[in-house]
Every structure is written in C-alpha cells, then in structure tokens.
Design a protein around this motif. Structure first.
Motif, PDB file in Angstrom:
ATOM      1  N   PRO A 198      -0.939  -5.400   0.657  1.00 34.71           N
ATOM      2  CA  PRO A 198      -0.696  -6.654   1.395  1.00 34.71           C
ATOM      3  C   PRO A 198      -1.920  -7.368   1.559  1.00 34.71           C
ATOM      4  N   ARG A 199      -1.986  -8.591   1.222  1.00 35.54           N
ATOM      5  CA  ARG A 199      -3.334  -9.578   1.635  1.00 35.54           C
ATOM      6  C   ARG A 199      -2.709 -10.622   2.418  1.00 35.54           C
ATOM      7  N   ASP A 200      -1.615 -11.187   2.324  1.00 33.80           N
ATOM      8  CA  ASP A 200      -1.143 -12.310   2.920  1.00 33.80           C
ATOM      9  C   ASP A 200      -0.307 -12.076   4.125  1.00 33.80           C
ATOM     10  N   PRO A 201      -1.016 -12.369   5.460  1.00 32.04           N
ATOM     11  CA  PRO A 201      -0.248 -12.027   6.583  1.00 32.04           C
ATOM     12  C   PRO A 201       1.162 -12.506   6.787  1.00 32.04           C
ATOM     13  N   ARG A 202       1.334 -13.800   6.032  1.00 34.72           N
ATOM     14  CA  ARG A 202       2.637 -14.233   6.142  1.00 34.72           C
ATOM     15  C   ARG A 202       3.837 -13.503   5.298  1.00 34.72           C
ATOM     16  N   SER A 203       3.450 -12.551   4.648  1.00 37.28           N
ATOM     17  CA  SER A 203       4.391 -11.688   3.785  1.00 37.28           C
ATOM     18  C   SER A 203       4.572 -10.463   4.680  1.00 37.28           C
TER      19      SER A 203
END
Length: 167
Positions: free
Chosen positions: A21-26
C-alpha cells in the motif's frame, strides 16, 4: 502481573492487504480488527504492530509513503477508540539477511525490550506462516489469522491460560 502484548501483523491482519500500500486513502481496517483490539486491550494486552515492509527495499514504496499509510491506519484506529502502544517495521528485502524481518523475531524482541513485555505472556496474531514463526521464535504464543472471530476466541482462551501454545 507480567506486562504483556498482543503483537499484530499489519497487512492482512489490521488493515486490508492491498499489496504494498502506497496511498493512505486506500487504507481500510480489516473486519473484526477493531473489536478484537478493544477486547485485547480490556484483557490487559498492549497493542503492538510488527510488519515486514520490503516494498521500501524493493523501491516499490518510499519511506514517506510507508509513513503516510501508517499515519492513516493510526488515524482510523483512533477514530474507533483504539490506540497502538507501538509499531515496528522492517523495510529490508527478503535477501538482506536482517534479524528484524519475519520469520526472524527481531521486531518482537526489540518491542519487548523497549516496553518491558514478558514474551512468554504475550501473543502474536498474523495472517502468514512467517508471522507465526516470528512469534514462536520470540517465545510468544502465536495464531495464524483466519477470521478475527476465531482469533479473538483464541486470545480470550490464552488470557485465561486455556488452550495450546499456538493456534
């Protein structure tokens, strides 16, 4: 009473495993994790995340992205009334030979030393065999997550001194 911890893997145990995971929104919390963490806290366990994050060594994610995903997880937990006592990440790759990368116990041992946990009284829940192996190597009773309902039943039994060493 000995100070004890519930060590938790991150991806696939606390949050949904989306693969590096790279995107905190995910970031999404795994079903059942909040209730289990709250009950573990009520049973006297400190909550410690221990997680391999080789995506950093592989160049898939940056240290800043790792930190952002961690912060988002912490925020989501806090919004549900759960506060971690610590989080330990290994950012090395599988071939780096590091002692903190699970299945080696370095992350767990470091956390225990820093927080003065009794490893024999502590538990580990993770979704992979390497998580369980790390817990066992550190001296913790360990459980491989199928569902949080099963894991929580195991945590309850262990807190009462019932059941086998590992799930």
């Amino acid at each position: 009473m000995a100070r004890r911890a519930l060590f938790l893997d991150r991806d696939g145990t606390v949050i949904v495993d989306t693969g590096y995971p790279r995107d905190p929104r995910s970031v999404q919390l795994l079903d059942g994790a909040i209730a289990a963490m709250k009950e573990a806290r009520d049973l006297g366990y400190a909550l410690i995340v221990v997680s391999n994050q080789s995506g950093v060594a592989r160049g898939i994610i940056t240290p800043e992205q790792l930190a952002s995903v961690h912060s988002r997880m912490v925020d989501l937990l806090a919004a549900e009334g759960v506060v971690l006592d610590g989080a330990y990440y290994c950012t090395h790759g599988p071939d780096d030979g590091c002692i903190c990368r699970k299945p080696r116990p370095g992350l767990i041992v470091d956390a225990a030393r820093e927080h003065q946990f009794d490893l024999a009284a502590s538990l580990l829940v993770g979704d992979k065999a390497s998580d369980v192996a790390a817990g066992e190597a550190a001296g913790c009773a360990s459980f491989q997550l199928g569902t949080w309902v099963e894991a929580l039943a195991w945590v309850r039994a262990r807190s009462r001194g019932i059941g086998g060493r590992n799930g």
